[in-house]
Motif scaffolding. Structure first.
Motif, PDB file in Angstrom:
ATOM      1  N   GLU A  97      -7.163  -4.392   3.524  1.00  0.00           N
ATOM      2  CA  GLU A  97      -7.496  -5.224   4.688  1.00  0.00           C
ATOM      3  C   GLU A  97      -8.997  -5.507   4.749  1.00  0.00           C
ATOM      4  OE1 GLU A  97      -5.708  -2.869   7.806  1.00  0.00           O
ATOM      5  OE2 GLU A  97      -3.782  -3.951   7.627  1.00  0.00           O
ATOM      6  N   SER A 157       1.382  -4.910   3.118  1.00  0.00           N
ATOM      7  CA  SER A 157       2.600  -4.278   3.641  1.00  0.00           C
ATOM      8  C   SER A 157       2.762  -2.887   3.056  1.00  0.00           C
ATOM      9  CB  SER A 157       3.831  -5.103   3.256  1.00  0.00           C
ATOM     10  OG  SER A 157       3.717  -6.427   3.700  1.00  0.00           O
ATOM     11  N   GLU A 158       3.465  -2.058   3.785  1.00  0.00           N
ATOM     12  CA  GLU A 158       3.745  -0.712   3.296  1.00  0.00           C
ATOM     13  C   GLU A 158       4.654  -0.799   2.069  1.00  0.00           C
ATOM     14  OE1 GLU A 158       5.155   3.637   4.954  1.00  0.00           O
ATOM     15  OE2 GLU A 158       5.386   1.889   6.250  1.00  0.00           O
ATOM     16  N   TYR A 175       0.823  -1.210   0.000  1.00  0.00           N
ATOM     17  CA  TYR A 175       0.000   0.000   0.000  1.00  0.00           C
ATOM     18  C   TYR A 175       0.858   1.262   0.000  1.00  0.00           C
ATOM     19  CZ  TYR A 175       0.854   0.040   5.068  1.00  0.00           C
ATOM     20  OH  TYR A 175       1.443   0.061   6.306  1.00  0.00           O
ATOM     21  N   HIS A 176       0.318   2.298  -0.661  1.00  0.00           N
ATOM     22  CA  HIS A 176       1.002   3.580  -0.765  1.00  0.00           C
ATOM     23  C   HIS A 176       0.406   4.635   0.165  1.00  0.00           C
ATOM     24  CE1 HIS A 176       3.561   2.530  -4.231  1.00  0.00           C
ATOM     25  NE2 HIS A 176       2.607   1.657  -4.440  1.00  0.00           N
ATOM     26  N   THR A 177      -0.804   4.385   0.645  1.00  0.00           N
ATOM     27  CA  THR A 177      -1.469   5.310   1.567  1.00  0.00           C
ATOM     28  C   THR A 177      -2.184   4.491   2.638  1.00  0.00           C
ATOM     29  OG1 THR A 177      -3.578   5.335   0.372  1.00  0.00           O
ATOM     30  CG2 THR A 177      -1.901   6.955  -0.317  1.00  0.00           C
ATOM     31  N   ASN A 178      -2.498   5.133   3.738  1.00  0.00           N
ATOM     32  CA  ASN A 178      -3.266   4.437   4.775  1.00  0.00           C
ATOM     33  C   ASN A 178      -4.641   4.027   4.268  1.00  0.00           C
ATOM     34  OD1 ASN A 178      -1.297   4.409   6.764  1.00  0.00           O
ATOM     35  ND2 ASN A 178      -1.870   6.436   7.520  1.00  0.00           N
ATOM     36  N   LEU A 179      -5.214   4.815   3.371  1.00  0.00           N
ATOM     37  CA  LEU A 179      -6.517   4.462   2.798  1.00  0.00           C
ATOM     38  C   LEU A 179      -6.407   3.178   1.976  1.00  0.00           C
ATOM     39  CD1 LEU A 179      -9.487   5.185   2.563  1.00  0.00           C
ATOM     40  CD2 LEU A 179      -8.891   6.671   0.615  1.00  0.00           C
ATOM     41  N   GLN A 180      -5.346   3.041   1.196  1.00  0.00           N
ATOM     42  CA  GLN A 180      -5.143   1.789   0.449  1.00  0.00           C
ATOM     43  C   GLN A 180      -5.000   0.619   1.419  1.00  0.00           C
ATOM     44  OE1 GLN A 180      -1.857   2.032  -2.302  1.00  0.00           O
ATOM     45  NE2 GLN A 180      -3.052   3.145  -3.821  1.00  0.00           N
ATOM     46  N   LYS A 181      -4.277   0.812   2.502  1.00  0.00           N
ATOM     47  CA  LYS A 181      -4.110  -0.247   3.500  1.00  0.00           C
ATOM     48  C   LYS A 181      -5.468  -0.666   4.050  1.00  0.00           C
ATOM     49  CE  LYS A 181      -2.096  -1.284   7.995  1.00  0.00           C
ATOM     50  NZ  LYS A 181      -1.460  -0.766   9.186  1.00  0.00           N
ATOM     51  N   GLU A 182      -6.285   0.308   4.442  1.00  0.00           N
ATOM     52  CA  GLU A 182      -7.614   0.017   4.987  1.00  0.00           C
ATOM     53  C   GLU A 182      -8.479  -0.722   3.972  1.00  0.00           C
ATOM     54  OE1 GLU A 182      -9.305   3.732   6.336  1.00  0.00           O
ATOM     55  OE2 GLU A 182      -7.531   4.159   7.545  1.00  0.00           O
ATOM     56  N   LYS A 183      -8.453  -0.276   2.729  1.00  0.00           N
ATOM     57  CA  LYS A 183      -9.266  -0.907   1.686  1.00  0.00           C
ATOM     58  C   LYS A 183      -8.812  -2.341   1.428  1.00  0.00           C
ATOM     59  CE  LYS A 183     -10.664   3.340  -0.620  1.00  0.00           C
ATOM     60  NZ  LYS A 183     -10.634   4.135  -1.860  1.00  0.00           N
TER      61      LYS A 183
END
Length: 182
Positions: A116, A137-138, A106-114
């Motif tokens: 997951e 992973s980041e 993921y490149h942003t926290n929003l991408q991480k949330e989406k």
């Protein structure tokens, strides 16, 4: 003077062989660029030969530039999970090793949330017969693969690997995602 709002984003996915994932995502509306490469490892500027040993920690991955006004990150996730096996650890078909793992960088926290949330949804709905093992992973440094690995499927469709391994993924894409294709 009018102002244009940029809606381009970056997504990085590892789903086994990058020739396969590159070929799939190149065909989607809103995807402006797909680069095959390596990420998630421990050495600088790895080569394909080094990646193949499985000792660098890198995954074969693709970096996608996409217009989120045309195709959303969630739609990219859907295609990603539909066109590889996210239930096998460090393997896709006959390709075995950590370099063939399923991972979302993921490149942003929003991408991480989406990402997951999407994985959780797949598990709750029992979409696959086994649990999803895709890591989230980041994003790390992304190293472009050598030139002969770029645009591989489009340049080598007659190769047996392309016909046996990649063509079925493209056929699946055409069957289920016709409206998203270029």
């Amino acid at each position: 003077m009018s102002t244009t709002i940029t809606t381009y984003e970056t997504a990085t996915f590892a789903g086994g062989c990058f020739w396969c994932t590159e070929a799939v995502f190149q065909r989607l509306k809103g995807v402006t660029q797909v680069i095959s490469g390596y990420t998630g490892g421990t050495i600088k500027n790895p080569s394909y030969r080094e990646i193949c040993t499985g000792r660098t920690g890198h995954a074969e991955a693709i970096q996608i530039t996409f217009d989120s006004a045309v195709i959303t990150y969630e739609e990219l996730l859907e295609v990603f999970f539909a066109t590889h096996d996210p239930t096998t650890k460090d393997r896709q078909g006959n390709d075995v090793g950590t370099q063939y793992r399923s991972e979302i960088f993921y490149h942003t926290n929003l991408q991480k949330e989406k990402a997951e949330k999407f994985i959780k949804f797949l598990g709750e709905k029992n979409v696959f017969e086994a649990p999803v093992v895709t890591k989230v992973s980041e994003a790390q440094i992304f190293y472009n693969a050598e030139e002969d690995h770029q645009n591989y499927y489009n340049d080598h469709r007659a190769q047996p690997y392309c016909q046996v391994i990649i063509n079925p993924k493209i056929d699946k894409l055409k069957e289920y995602y016709t409206e998203k294709l270029n």
